[in-house]
Motif scaffolding. Structure first.
Motif, PDB file in Angstrom:
ATOM      1  N   ALA A 187       0.576   5.351  12.784  1.00 42.56           N
ATOM      2  CA  ALA A 187       0.123   3.976  13.034  1.00 42.56           C
ATOM      3  C   ALA A 187       1.110   2.975  12.443  1.00 42.56           C
ATOM      4  O   ALA A 187       1.373   1.917  13.047  1.00 42.56           O
ATOM      5  CB  ALA A 187      -1.274   3.766  12.440  1.00 42.56           C
ATOM      6  N   TYR A 188       1.662   3.291  11.280  1.00 41.97           N
ATOM      7  CA  TYR A 188       2.609   2.377  10.635  1.00 41.97           C
ATOM      8  C   TYR A 188       3.830   2.155  11.528  1.00 41.97           C
ATOM      9  O   TYR A 188       4.243   1.014  11.758  1.00 41.97           O
ATOM     10  CB  TYR A 188       3.039   2.947   9.284  1.00 41.97           C
ATOM     11  N   LEU A 215       1.942   4.603   1.289  1.00 45.24           N
ATOM     12  CA  LEU A 215       1.785   5.299   2.562  1.00 45.24           C
ATOM     13  C   LEU A 215       1.572   6.789   2.341  1.00 45.24           C
ATOM     14  O   LEU A 215       2.222   7.410   1.504  1.00 45.24           O
ATOM     15  CB  LEU A 215       3.025   5.085   3.436  1.00 45.24           C
ATOM     16  N   GLU A 216       0.673   7.360   3.111  1.00 47.53           N
ATOM     17  CA  GLU A 216       0.439   8.798   3.132  1.00 47.53           C
ATOM     18  C   GLU A 216       0.893   9.345   4.482  1.00 47.53           C
ATOM     19  O   GLU A 216       1.128   8.588   5.431  1.00 47.53           O
ATOM     20  CB  GLU A 216      -1.043   9.100   2.897  1.00 47.53           C
ATOM     21  N   THR A 217       0.978  10.646   4.560  1.00 53.43           N
ATOM     22  CA  THR A 217       1.465  11.277   5.791  1.00 53.43           C
ATOM     23  C   THR A 217       0.663  10.815   7.005  1.00 53.43           C
ATOM     24  O   THR A 217       1.240  10.485   8.062  1.00 53.43           O
ATOM     25  CB  THR A 217       1.381  12.807   5.660  1.00 53.43           C
ATOM     26  N   ASP A 218      -0.655  10.751   6.872  1.00 48.74           N
ATOM     27  CA  ASP A 218      -1.499  10.368   8.011  1.00 48.74           C
ATOM     28  C   ASP A 218      -1.341   8.914   8.407  1.00 48.74           C
ATOM     29  O   ASP A 218      -1.758   8.514   9.511  1.00 48.74           O
ATOM     30  CB  ASP A 218      -2.974  10.643   7.685  1.00 48.74           C
ATOM     31  N   ASP A 219      -0.751   8.091   7.526  1.00 56.98           N
ATOM     32  CA  ASP A 219      -0.572   6.665   7.832  1.00 56.98           C
ATOM     33  C   ASP A 219       0.659   6.408   8.708  1.00 56.98           C
ATOM     34  O   ASP A 219       0.762   5.353   9.341  1.00 56.98           O
ATOM     35  CB  ASP A 219      -0.398   5.858   6.542  1.00 56.98           C
ATOM     36  N   ILE A 220       1.611   7.319   8.707  1.00 49.58           N
ATOM     37  CA  ILE A 220       2.923   7.050   9.302  1.00 49.58           C
ATOM     38  C   ILE A 220       2.869   6.779  10.802  1.00 49.58           C
ATOM     39  O   ILE A 220       3.529   5.844  11.287  1.00 49.58           O
ATOM     40  CB  ILE A 220       3.906   8.186   8.971  1.00 49.58           C
ATOM     41  N   ARG A 229       0.850  -1.183   0.000  1.00 49.27           N
ATOM     42  CA  ARG A 229       0.000   0.000   0.000  1.00 49.27           C
ATOM     43  C   ARG A 229       0.889   1.237   0.000  1.00 49.27           C
ATOM     44  O   ARG A 229       1.966   1.251   0.598  1.00 49.27           O
ATOM     45  CB  ARG A 229      -0.927   0.034   1.213  1.00 49.27           C
ATOM     46  N   GLU A 248       2.772   0.093  14.598  1.00 57.93           N
ATOM     47  CA  GLU A 248       2.518  -1.315  14.263  1.00 57.93           C
ATOM     48  C   GLU A 248       3.800  -2.084  14.004  1.00 57.93           C
ATOM     49  O   GLU A 248       3.894  -3.275  14.306  1.00 57.93           O
ATOM     50  CB  GLU A 248       1.618  -1.383  13.017  1.00 57.93           C
ATOM     51  N   ASN A 298       5.880  -3.591   1.866  1.00 57.88           N
ATOM     52  CA  ASN A 298       5.540  -2.233   1.453  1.00 57.88           C
ATOM     53  C   ASN A 298       6.736  -1.468   0.900  1.00 57.88           C
ATOM     54  O   ASN A 298       6.634  -0.268   0.634  1.00 57.88           O
ATOM     55  CB  ASN A 298       4.934  -1.465   2.631  1.00 57.88           C
TER      56      ASN A 298
END
Length: 390
Positions: free
Chosen positions: A13-14, A6-11, A4, A17, A103
């Motif tokens: 949680a990424y 990754l976007e700024t807002d994903d980082i 997937r 995790e 990823n």
């Protein structure tokens, strides 16, 4: 889950995790992507005490978008190169905290306290005494450790097989070692260079020498390379009062001729010198080939007694290093040519008030380095050539 983007807002949680950050609520993220290929995010805690970088390879060239597809597997090559360098020169690369092959994302040290070498040079700063020596040491340690001298034969063959990168090598074979010498839609140059561009395409001796360099690139599996070692792939600065040199972005890494890495760095150093000369701002530019070559040669000779195959004696080492030198000079010339009349140009030249004189000198220098690489036996000979064109 599968790959997937990754976007700024994903980082936040990424990173949480993946076990890199305990509290995703304590992460501030900004995107700092400025290269051609990938996306880069910087994450920091609210108090700034904790910092990480996330770099993801996209399934296309970032600056072009989906119209130019590109396998994100290049991140595998980058991670593999970092692993190899970490064994022998960990102080010359960013610390890598983890690689996510699903990823195609690397989590690594945040180097935002350092500066990109090209940016500093374009602003008029000197190299300083440690930068080019650090690059030379980087090349020596990586190349020796992954050559037949520093690695058992079975391991070497496994590394070669794992490091095959047909897509990225084809880019180099075309963009650096073919297209600038033929009519091609990728090529472009300043109108005032029409005569030189035409002359180079008609220069049969030059094309033969470039063909030789290209064939060596395609077949000379000497050691694991960075593959794109220019002044934009080096960060410098100071930490706790000590100089820092970090080489990054080895996504073009593959097993090839050692001289290619050195040659790319030398080309960029020589073009930087042309910029400084045009601006009347020469400082320590003339020292950089000498500093990088001396550091490379000294480190390679220091490692030589540890070679795994003692059939290669000291006399052979001299011959081998001579070959690396000659290749480096030739690849430096090819890189200069392609940076003036090929696909991707250098801001060292393009941001000059009048880029034409420096570009002409650089193009003439590139041609001479290629065709005379066998005659230019040492740094002094190269320096004499540079000065003759100044």
């Amino acid at each position: 889950m599968g790959y997937r983007i990754l976007e700024t807002d994903d980082i936040p949680a990424y990173l949480s995790e993946r076990g890199h950050w305990p509290d995703p609520a304590d992460i501030e993220v900004r995107e700092v992507s400025d290269g051609n290929m990938n996306r880069v995010f910087l994450a920091s805690s609210a108090d700034g005490a904790r910092r990480l970088a996330v770099k993801q390879a996209l399934p296309w060239v970032r600056v072009a978008g989906p119209s130019w597809p590109m396998s994100p597997d290049r991140a595998d090559a980058e991670a593999r190169a970092y692993r190899q360098v970490a064994r022998v020169a960990p102080d010359r690369i960013p610390t890598v905290h983890g690689y996510d092959p699903e990823n195609h994302a690397l989590v690594m040290e945040d180097m935002s306290d350092l500066d990109v070498l090209r940016t500093l040079l374009n602003a008029g700063a000197p190299y300083g005494p440690h930068t080019s020596a650090g690059v030379g040491e980087f090349v020596a340690r990586l190349s020796f450790a992954t050559s037949d001298f520093g690695m058992p034969s079975a391991e070497r063959k496994a590394l070669i097989a794992a490091s095959v990168s047909p897509e990225l090598c084809k880019i180099t074979e075309d963009v650096v070692l073919s297209e600038p010498y033929v009519e091609h839609e990728h090529n472009h140059w300043l109108p005032d260079l029409d005569d030189l561009a035409t002359a180079l395409r008609a220069d049969t001796r030059l094309r033969t020498e470039v063909a030789d360099l290209r064939h060596t690139f395609m077949t000379g599996a000497q050691a694991l390379l960075h593959g794109d070692l220019h002044t934009g792939s080096v960060m410098v600065g100071a930490r706790e009062g000590a100089p820092v040199v970090r080489v990054f972005d080895p996504e073009f890494s593959f097993v090839g001729p050692i001289g290619y890495d050195l040659g790319l760095y030398w080309a960029n150093a020589l073009v930087s010198e042309e910029r400084a000369r045009a601006l009347g701002a020469l400082s320590d530019h003339a020292d950089q080939l000498r500093l990088s070559w001396e550091a490379f040669e000294a480190d390679f000779r220091r490692l030589w007694p540890t070679r795994v195959d003692t059939f290669f004696d000291d006399a052979y080492l001299d011959r081998f290093l001579r070959r690396v030198w000659t290749d480096s000079v030739g690849y430096a010339g090819a890189e200069i040519v392609r940076r003036v009349i090929g696909f991707a140009h250098l801001t060292d030249l393009t941001t000059l008030p009048d880029p034409v004189p420096a570009s002409r000198r650089a193009l003439l220098l590139g041609r001479e380095l290629i065709v005379r690489r066998g005659e230019l036996e040492d740094v002094e000979a190269v320096r004499a050539l540079v000065e003759s064109l100044a």
